[in-house]
Design a protein around this motif. Structure first.
Motif, short mmCIF file in Angstrom:
data_model
loop_
_atom_site.label_atom_id
_atom_site.label_comp_id
_atom_site.label_asym_id
_atom_site.label_seq_id
_atom_site.Cartn_x
_atom_site.Cartn_y
_atom_site.Cartn_z
N TRP A 58 0.83 -1.20 0.00
CA TRP A 58 0.00 0.00 0.00
C TRP A 58 0.86 1.25 0.00
CZ3 TRP A 58 -3.24 -1.80 4.79
CH2 TRP A 58 -4.13 -2.80 4.40
N SER A 59 0.31 2.32 -0.52
CA SER A 59 0.93 3.64 -0.41
C SER A 59 0.65 4.19 1.00
CB SER A 59 0.35 4.60 -1.45
OG SER A 59 -1.00 4.90 -1.12
N ILE A 60 1.33 5.27 1.35
CA ILE A 60 1.06 5.90 2.65
C ILE A 60 -0.39 6.37 2.71
CG2 ILE A 60 1.64 7.83 4.18
CD1 ILE A 60 4.56 7.53 3.24
N LYS A 61 -0.91 6.88 1.61
CA LYS A 61 -2.33 7.27 1.59
C LYS A 61 -3.22 6.07 1.89
CE LYS A 61 -2.52 11.24 -1.52
NZ LYS A 61 -3.15 11.74 -2.76
N GLN A 62 -2.91 4.95 1.29
CA GLN A 62 -3.71 3.76 1.53
C GLN A 62 -3.57 3.28 2.98
OE1 GLN A 62 -2.00 1.65 -1.86
NE2 GLN A 62 -4.08 1.43 -2.71
N LYS A 99 -8.66 -1.78 -1.46
CA LYS A 99 -8.76 -1.89 -2.92
C LYS A 99 -9.94 -1.10 -3.48
CE LYS A 99 -8.90 -5.26 -6.66
NZ LYS A 99 -8.94 -6.68 -7.00
N SER A 100 -11.05 -1.11 -2.79
CA SER A 100 -12.25 -0.45 -3.32
C SER A 100 -12.41 1.00 -2.86
CB SER A 100 -13.50 -1.25 -2.94
OG SER A 100 -13.66 -1.28 -1.55
N ALA A 101 -11.49 1.50 -2.05
CA ALA A 101 -11.66 2.84 -1.48
C ALA A 101 -11.09 3.98 -2.32
CB ALA A 101 -11.04 2.89 -0.09
N SER A 102 -10.21 3.73 -3.24
CA SER A 102 -9.59 4.77 -4.07
C SER A 102 -8.91 5.86 -3.25
CB SER A 102 -10.64 5.39 -5.01
OG SER A 102 -11.24 4.40 -5.80
N PHE A 103 -8.17 5.47 -2.23
CA PHE A 103 -7.50 6.46 -1.38
C PHE A 103 -6.49 7.31 -2.14
CE2 PHE A 103 -8.56 3.30 2.07
CZ PHE A 103 -9.55 4.08 2.64
N ALA A 104 -5.95 6.80 -3.23
CA ALA A 104 -4.98 7.58 -4.02
C ALA A 104 -5.60 8.85 -4.59
CB ALA A 104 -4.41 6.72 -5.15
#
Length: 171
Positions: A58-62, A99-104
């Motif tokens: 994951w990215s830090i945002k995720q 995966k389904s949240a689009s935090f990016a």
């Protein structure tokens, strides 16, 4: 304030989180984490926050989106158990949530605001609990857990992920 939960008050899986929480008032630990996490997010650029240290990570945002989602779920469990609700509570798939949240697509400021809203709600819930409520037990994800163990899990889960961010993202 609740003492550290004993083994048997939670699934052994959560020891890796509970063991990270320093001694003292868990509500104070939750409050202290706000400054650490907000300061971390304030130092990042959007590029840094979207960086993944490996393709399947994951990215830090995720990670911050995951922290907020997990705290919501754990806090909901804490509420239900502290109020004496004996209904078994389901587990969840954190990978599917991320995966389904689009935090990016969220800005750092959006993620920070969401984190703060969730954390303040958790602290408010904990501040309003009577002593006997901390020891109430319930079933979550097919395992016994007390309200106080859930508060420690929330705090330790954040420490766990902040440690990973420091070790693997910010070197």
């Amino acid at each position: 304030m609740p003492e550290r939960p004993s083994i048997g008050e939670y699934d052994i899986y959560y020891e890796k989180y509970i063991g990270l929480v320093s001694e003292g008032n868990v509500i104070e630990r939750l409050k202290e984490q706000i400054l650490v996490s907000v300061n971390l997010l304030d130092t990042l650029t959007e590029t840094q926050a979207n960086h993944k240290y490996a393709p399947d990570k994951w990215s830090i945002k995720q990670v911050f989106g995951h922290l907020a989602d997990t705290e919501r779920i754990m806090s909901y469990r804490l509420l239900r158990i502290a109020r004496g609700d004996a209904t078994p509570l389901a587990g969840y798939d954190d990978e599917a949530y991320v995966k389904s949240a689009s935090f990016a697509t969220h800005s750092i400021q959006q993620l920070q605001a969401d984190y703060l809203a969730v954390r303040h709600a958790t602290i408010s819930l904990c501040n309003g609990m009577e002593e006997s409520a901390w020891l109430r037990e319930g079933i979550a994800n097919s395992s016994r857990v007390t309200a106080r163990a859930l508060a420690y899990i929330i705090a330790g889960h954040e420490i766990h992920h902040l440690n990973i961010i420091q070790e693997r993202y910010l070197k």
